[in-house]
Enzyme design. Structure first.
Site, PDB file in Angstrom:
ATOM      1  N   VAL A   1     -10.129   8.095 -15.488  1.00 34.36           N
ATOM      2  CA  VAL A   1     -11.060   8.982 -16.381  1.00 34.36           C
ATOM      3  C   VAL A   1     -10.068   9.740 -17.328  1.00 34.36           C
ATOM      4  O   VAL A   1     -10.429   9.891 -18.567  1.00 34.36           O
ATOM      5  CB  VAL A   1     -11.992  10.171 -15.387  1.00 34.36           C
ATOM      6  CG1 VAL A   1     -12.443  11.039 -16.188  1.00 34.36           C
ATOM      7  CG2 VAL A   1     -13.027   9.089 -14.624  1.00 34.36           C
TER       8      VAL A   1
ATOM      9  N   THR B   1     -11.064  12.693  -6.727  1.00 35.41           N
ATOM     10  CA  THR B   1     -11.510  13.777  -5.701  1.00 35.41           C
ATOM     11  C   THR B   1     -12.043  12.732  -4.624  1.00 35.41           C
ATOM     12  O   THR B   1     -13.241  12.218  -4.310  1.00 35.41           O
ATOM     13  CB  THR B   1     -12.971  14.433  -6.029  1.00 35.41           C
ATOM     14  OG1 THR B   1     -13.848  13.392  -6.861  1.00 35.41           O
ATOM     15  CG2 THR B   1     -12.567  15.408  -7.377  1.00 35.41           C
TER      16      THR B   1
ATOM     17  N   THR C   1     -15.778  13.998 -10.992  1.00 32.38           N
ATOM     18  CA  THR C   1     -16.926  14.077 -10.292  1.00 32.38           C
ATOM     19  C   THR C   1     -16.978  15.058  -8.866  1.00 32.38           C
ATOM     20  O   THR C   1     -16.227  14.714  -8.430  1.00 32.38           O
ATOM     21  CB  THR C   1     -17.666  12.600  -9.756  1.00 32.38           C
ATOM     22  OG1 THR C   1     -17.583  11.797 -10.902  1.00 32.38           O
ATOM     23  CG2 THR C   1     -18.850  12.765  -9.127  1.00 32.38           C
TER      24      THR C   1
ATOM     25  N   PHE D   1     -28.493  -3.228 -13.451  1.00 31.98           N
ATOM     26  CA  PHE D   1     -28.245  -2.850 -11.880  1.00 31.98           C
ATOM     27  C   PHE D   1     -29.047  -3.372 -10.857  1.00 31.98           C
ATOM     28  O   PHE D   1     -29.563  -2.585  -9.884  1.00 31.98           O
ATOM     29  CB  PHE D   1     -27.987  -1.396 -11.819  1.00 31.98           C
ATOM     30  CG  PHE D   1     -26.655  -0.928 -12.258  1.00 31.98           C
ATOM     31  CD1 PHE D   1     -26.347  -1.112 -13.605  1.00 31.98           C
ATOM     32  CD2 PHE D   1     -25.334  -0.553 -11.442  1.00 31.98           C
ATOM     33  CE1 PHE D   1     -25.152  -0.749 -14.060  1.00 31.98           C
ATOM     34  CE2 PHE D   1     -24.409  -0.370 -11.917  1.00 31.98           C
ATOM     35  CZ  PHE D   1     -24.233  -0.669 -13.200  1.00 31.98           C
TER      36      PHE D   1
ATOM     37  N   GLY E   1     -26.271  -9.047  -4.394  1.00 37.28           N
ATOM     38  CA  GLY E   1     -25.314  -9.722  -4.135  1.00 37.28           C
ATOM     39  C   GLY E   1     -24.304  -9.410  -2.953  1.00 37.28           C
ATOM     40  O   GLY E   1     -25.158  -8.890  -1.801  1.00 37.28           O
TER      41      GLY E   1
ATOM     42  N   CYS F   1     -16.137   4.932  -7.150  1.00 38.36           N
ATOM     43  CA  CYS F   1     -17.117   6.019  -7.529  1.00 38.36           C
ATOM     44  C   CYS F   1     -18.419   5.881  -6.664  1.00 38.36           C
ATOM     45  O   CYS F   1     -18.676   7.036  -5.930  1.00 38.36           O
ATOM     46  CB  CYS F   1     -17.497   5.919  -9.217  1.00 38.36           C
ATOM     47  SG  CYS F   1     -16.199   6.084 -10.162  1.00 38.36           S
TER      48      CYS F   1
ATOM     49  N   LYS G   1     -18.144   6.604  -2.793  1.00 43.04           N
ATOM     50  CA  LYS G   1     -17.508   8.009  -2.530  1.00 43.04           C
ATOM     51  C   LYS G   1     -18.677   9.056  -2.760  1.00 43.04           C
ATOM     52  O   LYS G   1     -18.942   9.896  -2.317  1.00 43.04           O
ATOM     53  CB  LYS G   1     -16.406   8.147  -3.333  1.00 43.04           C
ATOM     54  CG  LYS G   1     -15.823   9.665  -3.230  1.00 43.04           C
ATOM     55  CD  LYS G   1     -14.796   9.746  -4.395  1.00 43.04           C
ATOM     56  CE  LYS G   1     -15.246   9.871  -5.780  1.00 43.04           C
ATOM     57  NZ  LYS G   1     -14.693  10.370  -6.854  1.00 43.04           N
TER      58      LYS G   1
HETATM   59  C1  UGA Z   1     -19.916   3.727 -12.156  1.00 45.49           C
HETATM   60  C2  UGA Z   1     -20.874   4.015 -13.203  1.00 45.49           C
HETATM   61  O1  UGA Z   1     -21.611   2.972 -13.411  1.00 45.49           O
HETATM   62  C3  UGA Z   1     -20.488   4.942 -14.034  1.00 45.49           C
HETATM   63  O2  UGA Z   1     -21.766   5.496 -14.837  1.00 45.49           O
HETATM   64  C4  UGA Z   1     -19.665   6.144 -13.849  1.00 45.49           C
HETATM   65  O3  UGA Z   1     -19.332   6.785 -14.645  1.00 45.49           O
HETATM   66  C5  UGA Z   1     -18.506   5.589 -12.615  1.00 45.49           C
HETATM   67  O4  UGA Z   1     -19.039   4.761 -11.485  1.00 45.49           O
HETATM   68  C6  UGA Z   1     -17.826   6.940 -12.114  1.00 45.49           C
HETATM   69  O5  UGA Z   1     -18.632   7.558 -11.568  1.00 45.49           O
HETATM   70  O6  UGA Z   1     -17.120   7.052 -12.464  1.00 45.49           O
HETATM   71  P1  UGA Z   1     -18.065   1.934 -12.031  1.00 45.49           P
HETATM   72  O7  UGA Z   1     -17.610   2.185 -10.510  1.00 45.49           O
HETATM   73  O8  UGA Z   1     -16.899   1.472 -13.124  1.00 45.49           O
HETATM   74  O9  UGA Z   1     -19.046   2.686 -12.790  1.00 45.49           O
HETATM   75  O10 UGA Z   1     -18.801   0.528 -11.850  1.00 45.49           O
HETATM   76  P2  UGA Z   1     -20.210  -0.286 -12.018  1.00 45.49           P
HETATM   77  O11 UGA Z   1     -20.073  -1.079 -13.113  1.00 45.49           O
HETATM   78  O12 UGA Z   1     -21.180   0.690 -12.120  1.00 45.49           O
HETATM   79  O13 UGA Z   1     -20.347  -1.228 -10.607  1.00 45.49           O
HETATM   80  C7  UGA Z   1     -20.252  -0.566  -9.384  1.00 45.49           C
HETATM   81  C8  UGA Z   1     -20.476  -1.598  -8.338  1.00 45.49           C
HETATM   82  O14 UGA Z   1     -21.761  -2.240  -8.243  1.00 45.49           O
HETATM   83  C9  UGA Z   1     -19.632  -2.929  -8.625  1.00 45.49           C
HETATM   84  O15 UGA Z   1     -19.039  -3.349  -7.486  1.00 45.49           O
HETATM   85  C10 UGA Z   1     -20.602  -3.993  -9.117  1.00 45.49           C
HETATM   86  O16 UGA Z   1     -20.458  -5.285  -8.598  1.00 45.49           O
HETATM   87  C11 UGA Z   1     -21.928  -3.394  -8.321  1.00 45.49           C
HETATM   88  N1  UGA Z   1     -23.192  -3.977  -8.922  1.00 45.49           N
HETATM   89  C12 UGA Z   1     -23.399  -3.509 -10.261  1.00 45.49           C
HETATM   90  C13 UGA Z   1     -24.044  -4.780  -8.304  1.00 45.49           C
HETATM   91  O17 UGA Z   1     -23.631  -5.203  -7.165  1.00 45.49           O
HETATM   92  N2  UGA Z   1     -25.117  -4.989  -8.946  1.00 45.49           N
HETATM   93  C14 UGA Z   1     -25.666  -4.789  -9.966  1.00 45.49           C
HETATM   94  O18 UGA Z   1     -26.687  -5.249 -10.568  1.00 45.49           O
HETATM   95  C15 UGA Z   1     -24.796  -3.878 -10.723  1.00 45.49           C
END
Ligand code: UGA
Length: 450
Positions: free
Chosen positions: A16, A91, A126, A258, A262, A269, A272
């Site tokens: 971040v 955090t 966060t 989302f 899977g 993020c 936690k």
């Molecule tokens: C997430 C949020 O999407 C961001 O908006 C937020 O700012 C960030 O956390 C944060 O709090 O800093 P991120 O952790 O980078 O972002 O990852 P995501 O793209 O959201 O994916 C999270 C997890 O969900 C991954 O393991 C992904 O494989 C899984 N996922 C995502 C699924 O299993 N299915 C989905 O349909 C989408």
């Protein structure tokens, strides 16, 4: 843009923090990134990034080259000149599930000690609702008399790893939680170049902004767990979860994103933040049972894959299992809370030999799970394997030569925990195929009589 140039300090150069440094410099501000980790700062000063993030290296190189961004270990003078100090420290979760806010306190101490009159100290990390109040108290405790007043504000970040620069420069919304006209005005000036390009800025009070960040992440995690629970029903009812997600997503009130079933969510993020939000709710006297269920369904996603493997291979002792993908999602080398690593540990504990491939994350994965074997290519990992599990949907696995895959495996069995392959194509190639929440494929084998 002349008079809108702000002097900004960013404390913490993790994901971040560095994206904040790069993007605030890119929209015209003068930025100093601080970190107490000397090695990290030395890496940045040498022009390298400590992690993989598309576009960020060019953004940072350009900004440092043009003199709008610099990095330092400690820079009281930069803080003293700053219009705003953004706190972007980690955090991480404590064993209780609550976030460890010690880095937040340290950063607030430094900012509070050196900032001069009118500076706005902004939480970007966060944090649970109510943290700004603690930050105010820390500042009041350390602030030298006669140094004037500072304001505290909240400006949560919504960037996704692997997409972080776009998310920061083309945000769905910018959220500012502030309680004084002055801090609101300063943050409006910081984001004025983005607002001028049409991006929206939502202003709330500080508690609301802090809580909104948890609310967003928890809701996205909830969507994923909903899809995973749905996948369980689809497997039992003979329906297709991806098709259902398409039907649901066609409803603009729901949206398709989302809803991919899977192996579940990982990363630094969602797991936690869900825990922290659940703990915060409990502390405030509300049992947020829904969040606990979201976490349980997420853990079940890994157990479901283990069961599929055991159903087909029976005993795992002595079997070789290849994992395709280790990063918690494609486009990153981050393996924090990666479901693939949790699966690897479970399979190894059951006696399986696990070999993995990932285009970016093998080095980090080896650090987390040293006994994990890794291979230079997907087919190398699959050679002699009794099962391949697709854990991360990297493009390279989608376009893999399936004929070659079938040929190198000891038994052509694929568990597709990210639904990247087509059942019909897998059948044509002779695989035993177990997707997630979609119809199974059992290759016809004429070599054993019933
Ligand atoms: C997430 C949020 O999407 C961001 O908006 C937020 O700012 C960030 O956390 C944060 O709090 O800093 P991120 O952790 O980078 O972002 O990852 P995501 O793209 O959201 O994916 C999270 C997890 O969900 C991954 O393991 C992904 O494989 C899984 N996922 C995502 C699924 O299993 N299915 C989905 O349909 C989408």
């Amino acid at each position: 843009m002349g008079e809108t140039v702000m002097r900004i300090v960013v404390i913490g150069t993790g994901h971040v923090g560095l994206v904040t440094c790069g993007t605030l410099a890119a929209i015209g501000h003068s930025v100093t990134g601080l970190d107490s980790d000397e090695e990290k700062i030395a890496t940045l000063v040498a022009g390298r990034l400590p992690f993989v993030e598309p576009e960020l290296d060019e953004l940072i190189a350009r900004a440092t080259g043009e003199g709008r961004l610099r990095f330092d270990v400690e820079a009281p003078e930069a803080i003293a000149e700053a219009d705003a100090v953004f706190i972007c420290v980690g955090t991480p979760p404590l064993p209780s599930g609550e976030p460890n806010l010690i880095a937040m306190e340290r950063a607030a101490e430094i900012a509070g000690r050196y900032a001069t009159d009118g500076c706005v100290i902004v939480e970007k990390s966060t944090v649970p609702a109510g943290t700004a109040e603690r930050v105010r108290r820390v500042i009041a405790r350390v602030r030298p008399v006669g140094r004037g007043r500072v304001d505290v504000a909240s400006n949560p970040e919504f960037l996704r790893e692997g997409h972080a620069v776009r998310d920061a420069l083309e945000p769905d919304r910018i959220l500012v939680g502030a309680e004084s006209e002055h801090s609101r005005a300063v943050l409006r000036r910081v984001y004025e170049p983005l607002v001028a390009r049409g991006y929206s800025l939502i202003e709330t009070d500080i508690n609301t902004a802090e809580l909104a960040k948890h609310a967003c992440n928890a809701f996205l995690a909830l969507k994923i767990s909903y899809a995973n629970a749905l996948a369980q029903i689809c497997e039992r009812a003979g329906a297709d979860v991806t098709a259902i997600a398409g039907v649901m997503g066609a409803d603009s009130r729901i949206s398709r994103s989302f809803l991919d079933a899977g192996l579940g969510f990982g990363g630094s993020c969602f797991p936690k933040d869900l825990q922290a939000f659940e703990r915060l709710s409990a502390r405030l006297g509300y049992e947020f049972r829904l969040l606990r269920e979201v976490m349980l369904i997420n853990e079940d996603a890994i157990s479901a894959v283990v069961s599929k493997i055991q159903d087909e291979l029976w005993n795992l002792d002595g079997k070789k299992i290849a994992l395709f993908g280790l990063a918690f999602k494609p486009g990153t080398d981050d393996v924090r809370e990666a479901p693939a690593l949790a699966l690897a540990r479970r399979l190894m504990a059951a006696g399986a030999r696990v070999t993995a491939h990932d285009p970016e994350a093998m080095r980090n994965a080896k650090q987390e799970v040293p006994q994990l074997e890794v291979a230079p290519g997907a087919l190398d990992a699959a050679a002699g394997a009794h099962c391949v599990v697709v854990c991360t949907e990297w493009p390279v696995y989608r376009t893999l030569d399936l004929e070659a895959l079938e040929a190198v495996m000891a038994y052509p069995f694929v568990v597709d925990a990210r639904n990247i392959y087509d059942g019909k194509v897998m059948r044509e190639h002779g695989f035993v195929y177990r997707p997630t929440g979609r119809p199974n494929v059992d290759a016809f084998r004429a070599n054993v009589s019933p």
